[in-house]
Design a protein around this motif. Structure first.
Motif, mmCIF file in Angstrom:
data_model
loop_
_atom_site.group_PDB
_atom_site.id
_atom_site.type_symbol
_atom_site.label_atom_id
_atom_site.label_comp_id
_atom_site.label_asym_id
_atom_site.label_seq_id
_atom_site.Cartn_x
_atom_site.Cartn_y
_atom_site.Cartn_z
ATOM 1 N N ALA A 95 0.230 -30.533 -14.845
ATOM 2 C CA ALA A 95 0.494 -31.365 -13.451
ATOM 3 C C ALA A 95 -0.382 -32.267 -13.041
ATOM 4 C CB ALA A 95 0.539 -30.426 -12.250
ATOM 5 N N ALA A 150 9.482 -30.343 -11.658
ATOM 6 C CA ALA A 150 8.417 -30.425 -10.896
ATOM 7 C C ALA A 150 8.544 -32.059 -10.156
ATOM 8 C CB ALA A 150 7.085 -30.449 -11.421
ATOM 9 N N TYR A 206 2.647 -26.239 -17.080
ATOM 10 C CA TYR A 206 2.696 -27.293 -16.309
ATOM 11 C C TYR A 206 1.695 -26.998 -15.171
ATOM 12 C CZ TYR A 206 4.091 -30.867 -13.143
ATOM 13 O OH TYR A 206 4.057 -31.918 -12.275
ATOM 14 N N SER A 207 1.730 -25.697 -14.400
ATOM 15 C CA SER A 207 0.888 -25.552 -12.999
ATOM 16 C C SER A 207 -0.562 -25.615 -13.632
ATOM 17 C CB SER A 207 1.413 -24.510 -12.554
ATOM 18 O OG SER A 207 2.606 -24.574 -11.936
#
Length: 271
Positions: free
Chosen positions: A101, A139, A96-97
């Motif tokens: 994202a 997130a 995700y990071s």
């Protein structure tokens, strides 16, 4: 009524009995989140050639209408048999990071906050698996997730199966209905944001349907029923709305691309 989606939310009903349901792939995120996981497994040498070819074949068969979503998902889970769910969750957070994202639509972040400001119950409702859906939900501050889950053994490792019923199409609508019954959510006052033709059953159940970059079938239904449509893109990213189209062939292309890249890297190392 205003055409601005943020104004629509601000002028609509308030309170926790109003649900705001968001699909994941093609709706909150441009493209298909599983491509990041498939590519990562291949780059790290965790996926054998049979898995790569299986992903490509399943991708094409699904696109051509020769494979049901349930079979496709179960087949993908089979490749992960014996893996630790905790380790897969950690990989999901990292990916995700690193990759996902940047693919979250900025306007969808604002829409989520608009619903939260109205006191709505915000839910990520997706046919994705937990390792793809939950990192995005965390997130974005979404605490409610309705999605597909892996079947686990006593040690917390994947058996290669998915918990039934598979959350997709009418079963996804049924899963959301169960969530609403348990949490006193009024679907007639609720919102649903999604892009896929398979989401038509749930889109027809909510009081505020919101197609996002809809695929052809859902787009036609939106026109016929005069539903407001959101066309989104990622600033600076080519083909923003188009990224939501053709999810599973995109997975196949990602598998092939990563496989060839890994092969080229091995050849260079031998040289």
């Amino acid at each position: 009524m205003s055409s601005d989606p943020l104004t629509q939310v601000a002028q609509g009903p308030s309170g926790p009995a109003v649900g705001a349901f968001f699909d994941l792939d093609g709706t909150l995120v441009a493209g298909f989140t599983a491509t990041a996981h498939a590519g990562d497994r291949i780059r790290r040498g965790q996926a054998r050639i049979g898995e790569v070819l299986g992903v490509v074949e399943a991708s094409l068969r699904y696109k051509l209408g020769r494979m049901q979503f349930e079979r496709l998902l179960v087949r993908a889970a089979g490749y992960l048999r014996g893996e630790s769910l905790a380790e897969l969750d950690a990989i999901g957070e990292r990916l995700y990071s690193e990759q996902i994202a940047a693919r979250v639509y900025p306007l969808m972040r604002e829409i989520i906050e608009a619903h939260r400001a109205r006191g709505h119950t915000v839910v990520l409702s997706s046919s994705a698996l937990t390792i793809h859906a939950e990192p995005v939900a965390r997130a974005l501050g979404i605490t409610n997730v309705v999605c597909n889950t892996f079947e686990l053994d006593e040690a917390g490792r994947l058996t290669g199966s998915i918990v039934k019923p598979i959350v997709w199409g009418r079963q996804k609508a049924a899963a959301v209905q169960r969530f609403c019954d348990t949490n006193d959510i009024d679907l007639a006052r609720s919102y649903f944001y999604a892009d896929g033709d398979e989401d038509a059953p749930l889109m027809g159940m909510v009081g505020h349907p919101r197609p996002v970059n809809p695929r052809p079938g859902l787009a036609a239904m939106a026109v016929a029923r005069d539903w407001p449509v959101l066309h989104l893109s990622i600033p600076g990213r080519r083909g923003g709305a188009a990224n939501a189209v053709g999810h599973f062939p995109a997975l196949g292309r990602a598998a092939l691309g990563a496989a060839f890249a890994q092969l080229a890297l091995r050849v260079r190392r031998r040289d």
